[in-house]
Design a protein around this motif. Sequence first.
Motif, PDB file in Angstrom:
ATOM      1  N   HIS B   6     -20.044  56.492  35.425  1.00  0.00           N
ATOM      2  CA  HIS B   6     -19.060  56.246  34.365  1.00  0.00           C
ATOM      3  C   HIS B   6     -18.720  57.541  33.629  1.00  0.00           C
ATOM      4  N   HIS B  31     -10.394  54.299  36.186  1.00  0.00           N
ATOM      5  CA  HIS B  31     -11.767  53.789  36.116  1.00  0.00           C
ATOM      6  C   HIS B  31     -11.876  52.604  35.145  1.00  0.00           C
ATOM      7  N   CYS B  35     -13.549  48.892  35.604  1.00  0.00           N
ATOM      8  CA  CYS B  35     -14.922  48.824  35.099  1.00  0.00           C
ATOM      9  C   CYS B  35     -14.996  48.056  33.766  1.00  0.00           C
ATOM     10  N   CYS B  38     -16.807  49.892  30.833  1.00  0.00           N
ATOM     11  CA  CYS B  38     -16.070  50.937  30.117  1.00  0.00           C
ATOM     12  C   CYS B  38     -14.859  50.363  29.381  1.00  0.00           C
TER      13      CYS B  38
END
Lengths: 190, 217
Positions: B6, B31, B35, B38
């Motif tokens: 991450h 990302h 995710c 996150c």
Amino acid sequence: MTNREEGESLYLTAEVLEKLLVAVATRQDRDAFGSLFGHFGPRIKTFFRRGGMSPEMAEELVQETMLRVWRKASHYDPGRAAVSTWIFTIARNLRIDFNRRQRDPSLLPSDPVDVPPSIEDELLAAERDENVRLALAKLSPEQQAIIRLSYYIEKSQTEIASELGIPLGTVKSRIRLAMNRLRAVLDEDQ
Amino acid sequence: MTITHHPTDETLMRYAAGTIGAGPAIVVGAHVSACPHCAEAVRTFEALGGAILEQTEPTALSADALAKTLARIDAEGKREASGDNHSQPIVIDGVRLPDTLKGCEIRRWRWIGPGIHMSRVGVPHDPEANLILLKVGPGRALPDHGHVGTELTYIVSGSYTDALGQFTPGDIADVDEHVEHQPIVDRDGECICLAAVEGKMRFNSLIGRMLQPIFGI
Ligand SMILES: [Zn+2]
């Protein structure tokens, strides 16, 4: 009714702000909008000015931000974010859009791209808000200052160091400490 | 997609604050879309932005600011902001690229060395953004991007391994200039990744640095 000095902005609680925004969303309530404007407008102006924007441009973008608040009010979801957070993201996106147009003047103003939609909410907005306020309050004044700076200006650590007149290593360790403390407080409150 | 790597909290905070720069924002956004962990962190940092805005001391607005805004509201009537811009997914070599690249100019692959192709991504609002797509063959080393600041690399397809572990699709490598790492693409296939280098480094020197280890110039 309180008597306000001219230029002094209202201070309103999160619950009151939410009621005001819902009034704007459901019945286009102009008085409620005026109160939101009085609370957030002057703060957004400071937010933009800290990033180096001219007073005229900041004033212009405050109006643009609040115009979007009016237009998008029906999209506001109280379960997802506090009013201050929702308005922060609108102001932030406008500033990103403004900075892009500064670099590329041929670009027309656009509806700024939003941060990708979230997958699912793990925390209630109110809980998250309470957590970040606690976390922020537990930082030292120096750590708070460096976190605020990260929100106000698009600058590298090297640029921040020269702006504050302190060594790069100090900036790095201050940010690292601030992030570690934030993370520790956020995790412990979950 | 199993995500193990991450961005740092600082990167996520600056992404949420909108102060990270156009190229890195596209890589981090790719990302964050993939995710949940996150995505939640970004919401937390947005809430921090809300708290900071709330605590920011006010600056007086001009006396007619509200009246001007109300006049603009009247002038445009009840128009709703059109938020939808659904467009086709971007595909390169049969691989779907992150949606955060929408609006960017994706150019053809250029051969830059044995088993290595690169395409510099055109970020319309930021001509100086150092954003590249890399396609590296099995067993090959990723070229040295010449870190000057933080470098962010998002794995689109395939995988590579370096001292920090294995990186698979959805993972992001968020490393500053002090991290010594030499990613090698895993043997079972080529790896496509999206990389952004922070800072105002000119692209010419970036190409130079990338070619350096390959041609020994
Ligand atoms: Zn993640």
